[in-house]
Design an enzyme around this catalytic site. Structure first.
Site: not given
Length: 416
Positions: A374, A300, A348
């Protein structure tokens, strides 16, 4: 500006009705396919003056702030409250179907996993102080006008019932007429309020905010631009039975049911994999759940999110080893040689997708991939790279998380 009588043919990507005008498509908010209306047309945007044919799929809105007749103006929080469930659900699934077709990906798209009113645990309000009052609500579409709300059917009861509390904190923070965003997250221990866009908070405003929060019940934390002002109790959210304290204003899935649906799809696909890489891991939505059965490497770019994940992993018994790595996966993706050691990869990314990283995943040959997105448009671009590299799409599941909007989440699973 002209006046035209036009029939709406379909819903566009943003949820507006689309009619065929004399000079091209005309986009008309709050209309549905099959409706005929007299429109005031300005360039490619139409405003309904009167309507002759009304769709049988038109239903009364659920909120007093919705649409052109909304109280205090047209709230931009929702765009499709006027559509029947059947039409609305088909519209969201069709977005994903059309995106797949645009990249020649022939795959069955599963039925939409639907959202219900009152599920949103994270809501972003716009706040501004005027001479008369404090405005707290959502912008009118394509405008800076704030519709101040007194109800919100998409938000959780825990947020709606505390609107007065949220207003009190916003009032303490708003010491001038500059607008700012206030993200409200309902956590297990209380509301986590993160203000963003306040240019400067003087000592008087800080003291006032702290005193206000300490006089209220149900507020876990207040932060401004990522800096914690006051934290009466650590905010906690639950990732599959594992408690995490997210960073101030950090990303979390907007609804718990959607998060659980995504996690279930990912975990089932990963199956008995022993080593999993979770890319764009955030605070551990997938990593911590996966660590019940697999060694997980979480990557991340946001340092605070990674620290929250690491702390939760270290303080939860019964998990397999979880390692963390801070890395900007857009500028410095994990290379194929680094990925080869994993049995499965989960990614993601933000709305921009993960093009650079996916090209390395495609070269890695890792057996199983779960892609969470998304943004169907960037997802299908990324899936095309994987399919061209010899991966087979085994499922595509659309998930509704932003009720009565045009946004749709997708989980796609692939095997080599």
């Amino acid at each position: 500006m002209s006046t035209e009588t036009l029939t709406i043919e379909k819903l566009g990507l943003s949820g507006d009705g689309v009619a065929r005008g004399p000079f091209g498509p005309v986009y008309v908010s709050f209309t549905l396919p099959g409706e005929t209306a007299v429109l005031a047309v300005n360039k490619n945007h139409g405003t309904v003056m009167s309507m002759s044919d009304v769709s049988p799929d038109r239903v009364p809105p659920k909120c007093r702030h919705f649409g052109p007749e909304g109280e205090n103006g047209t709230c931009g929080g929702c765009s499709l409250q006027h559509a029947s469930d059947a039409l609305y659900h088909d519209f969201k699934r069709q977005i994903v179907i059309d995106a797949m077709k645009s990249k020649a990906l022939s795959v069955d798209v599963a039925p939409l996993i639907t959202a219900q009113p009152g599920e949103r645990r994270r809501v972003v309000f716009i706040v501004r102080r005027t001479e008369k009052e404090l405005l707290l609500g959502f912008n009118t579409p394509e405008s800076h006008h704030i519709v101040s709300i007194s109800e919100c059917p998409i938000a959780s009861p825990g947020i709606v019932s505390r609107l007065a509390t949220i207003r009190a904190v916003a009032e303490a923070l708003a010491d001038n007429a500059e607008p700012f965003r206030l993200t409200v997250l309902e956590t297990l221990t209380g509301l986590d309020l993160a203000a963003d866009g306040i240019k400067k908070l003087d000592d008087k405003s800080r003291r006032r905010t702290v005193e206000t929060v300490l006089s209220l019940r149900g507020v876990a934390r207040v932060s401004v631009n990522g800096e914690v002002l006051v934290e009466p109790i650590k905010p906690l959210i639950d990732f599959g039975g594992i408690q995490v304290s997210p960073p101030p204003g950090g990303f979390t899935q907007a609804t718990k049911p959607a998060e659980e649906a995504m996690a279930d799809l990912v975990i089932r696909h990963v199956g008995k994999a022993k080593r999993v890489a979770d890319l764009f891991s955030g605070s551990g939505t997938f990593s911590l759940r996966l660590a019940r059965t697999a060694r997980v490497h979480a990557v991340e770019g946001e340092d605070k999110a990674l620290k929250a994940l690491d702390f939760a992993a270290r303080n939860t018994q019964g998990l397999k080893p979880v390692t963390v790595e801070k890395r900007d996966l857009f500028r410095r993706p994990l290379m194929a040689s680094e990925l080869k050691v994993y049995d499965a990869i989960v990614f993601d990314p933000p709305r921009a997708g993960a093009e650079a990283q996916v090209k390395e995943i495609a070269r890695s040959g890792v057996k199983k991939i779960a892609a969470v997105s998304c943004n169907p448009q960037t997802l299908v671009r990324d899936l095309r790279f994987l399919v061209d590299a010899g991966y087979r799409i085994t499922s595509v599941v659309p998930i509704d998380q932003f009720l009565w909007s045009s946004h749709v989440e997708v989980v796609a699973t692939l095997e080599k």
